[in-house]
Design an enzyme around this catalytic site. Sequence first.
Site, PDB file in Angstrom:
ATOM      1  N   ASN A 182       1.567   4.691   7.345  1.00 18.15           N
ATOM      2  CA  ASN A 182       1.180   3.416   6.735  1.00 18.15           C
ATOM      3  C   ASN A 182       1.991   2.230   7.249  1.00 18.15           C
ATOM      4  OD1 ASN A 182       0.151   1.687   4.283  1.00 18.15           O
ATOM      5  ND2 ASN A 182       2.389   1.657   4.114  1.00 18.15           N
TER       6      ASN A 182
ATOM      7  N   THR B 220      -1.446  -7.405   0.050  1.00 17.39           N
ATOM      8  CA  THR B 220      -0.093  -6.983   0.360  1.00 17.39           C
ATOM      9  C   THR B 220       0.621  -8.154   1.017  1.00 17.39           C
ATOM     10  OG1 THR B 220      -0.584  -6.206   2.605  1.00 17.39           O
ATOM     11  CG2 THR B 220      -0.964  -4.645   0.799  1.00 17.39           C
TER      12      THR B 220
ATOM     13  N   LEU C 127       0.816  -1.209   0.000  1.00 19.71           N
ATOM     14  CA  LEU C 127       0.000   0.000   0.000  1.00 19.71           C
ATOM     15  C   LEU C 127       0.850   1.260   0.000  1.00 19.71           C
ATOM     16  CD1 LEU C 127      -2.820  -0.983   2.523  1.00 19.71           C
ATOM     17  CD2 LEU C 127      -3.149  -0.412   0.110  1.00 19.71           C
TER      18      LEU C 127
ATOM     19  N   LYS D 242      -4.834  -1.073  15.820  1.00 19.37           N
ATOM     20  CA  LYS D 242      -5.577  -0.378  14.773  1.00 19.37           C
ATOM     21  C   LYS D 242      -6.786   0.368  15.345  1.00 19.37           C
ATOM     22  CE  LYS D 242      -3.178  -1.262  11.074  1.00 19.37           C
ATOM     23  NZ  LYS D 242      -2.389  -0.155  10.449  1.00 19.37           N
TER      24      LYS D 242
ATOM     25  N   ASP E  12      10.998   3.794   4.495  1.00 19.40           N
ATOM     26  CA  ASP E  12      10.875   2.358   4.730  1.00 19.40           C
ATOM     27  C   ASP E  12      12.137   1.875   5.429  1.00 19.40           C
ATOM     28  OD1 ASP E  12       8.860   0.051   3.369  1.00 19.40           O
ATOM     29  OD2 ASP E  12      10.775  -0.667   4.153  1.00 19.40           O
TER      30      ASP E  12
ATOM     31  N   ASP F 224      13.856   4.709  11.643  1.00 13.86           N
ATOM     32  CA  ASP F 224      12.813   4.013  12.398  1.00 13.86           C
ATOM     33  C   ASP F 224      11.848   5.049  12.942  1.00 13.86           C
ATOM     34  OD1 ASP F 224      11.241   2.541  14.093  1.00 13.86           O
ATOM     35  OD2 ASP F 224      12.893   1.662  15.240  1.00 13.86           O
ATOM     36  N   ILE F 225      10.669   5.136  12.348  1.00  9.07           N
ATOM     37  CA  ILE F 225       9.713   6.186  12.718  1.00  9.07           C
ATOM     38  C   ILE F 225       9.013   5.899  14.052  1.00  9.07           C
ATOM     39  CG2 ILE F 225       9.347   7.166  10.450  1.00  9.07           C
ATOM     40  CD1 ILE F 225       6.934   4.593  11.819  1.00  9.07           C
TER      41      ILE F 225
ATOM     42  N   TYR G 139      -2.892  -6.692  16.808  1.00  6.94           N
ATOM     43  CA  TYR G 139      -3.111  -5.849  15.625  1.00  6.94           C
ATOM     44  C   TYR G 139      -4.448  -5.104  15.724  1.00  6.94           C
ATOM     45  CZ  TYR G 139      -3.762  -4.849  10.597  1.00  6.94           C
ATOM     46  OH  TYR G 139      -3.985  -4.257   9.380  1.00  6.94           O
TER      47      TYR G 139
END
Length: 305
Positions: free
Chosen positions: A103, A208, A22, A178, A41, A76-77, A174
């Site tokens: 994302n 994905t 995505l 989310k 990334d 690394d965000i 997860y």
Amino acid sequence: MTAGSGICDGRVVIVTGAGRGLGRAHALAFAAEGARVVVNDLGVGLDGSPGPDSPARQVVEEITAAGGEAVAHGGDIATTEGAASLVRTAVDAFGRLDTLVNNAGFLRDRMLVNLDEDDWDAVMRVHLKGHFLPMKHAAAHWRAEAKAGRVPQARIVNTSSGAGLLGSVGQGNYSAAKAGIVGLTLVAAAEMGRYGVQVNAIAPAARTRMTEGTFAETMTAPDSGFDAMAPGNVSPLVVWLGSAASAGVTGRVFETEGGRITVMEGWRPGPSTDKGARWTPAEAGDTALKLLAEAQAPQPVHGAQ
């Protein structure tokens, strides 16, 4: 990369987790609409373990080969320094920042009784903290711009999931992360509007690395050749939400899959009654059952039998 309408001409866009799936589709779509893109990334495996190299550079090369402008960011965000350097990269490379698309993510699926603490922490870190920190540093930049009299038309697009809205069996970590992203989106939209920032979330369904087991087969509309599970189907809505054209849209969640877009409507008060005094447990139970009989049935959890 097909040239678009230029809906994002002049805008600078960050996309996290943009090396594949995505994120890659979003980065290419923004570039096709005239945006200059920071492709973030870390280049990790599906479970978050380090990979041999980052694919961000490959996406940058795709964009530049098509005549667009892009730079790679491999930080690394989910760390303060990584998130801060992400924003600095946009400003240093292109002189501004207009849109942040959060994302990045990975999976560590287990049934709850088998879910290790490390699996919980890792998924929370990349999804929830990996949304919070880039938003925090981007918002600090936009607040400074607004205070200097340069109120931006800034946009944040977060990535939730149907698992975050309804739950998903085998994905407790997860689903919780989310769902947290939805709550974070609502708070950010309320807090950041004064600085010219709009914040929305999508709950996408596409093929994905994370969903290849679910969407292994190509889904096509009869006689059209339309691959309903292609990641690129999600990107047009993300691009619009990330553009100035989405003015006035904030604090909303959209489900998007194939050619369908749905505005999701969150928790709202349903049947209610007020005794005006304390209930006994038996009274509370009887009342709850009566109210439940009047209420709409909840949507089923994904994967529930």
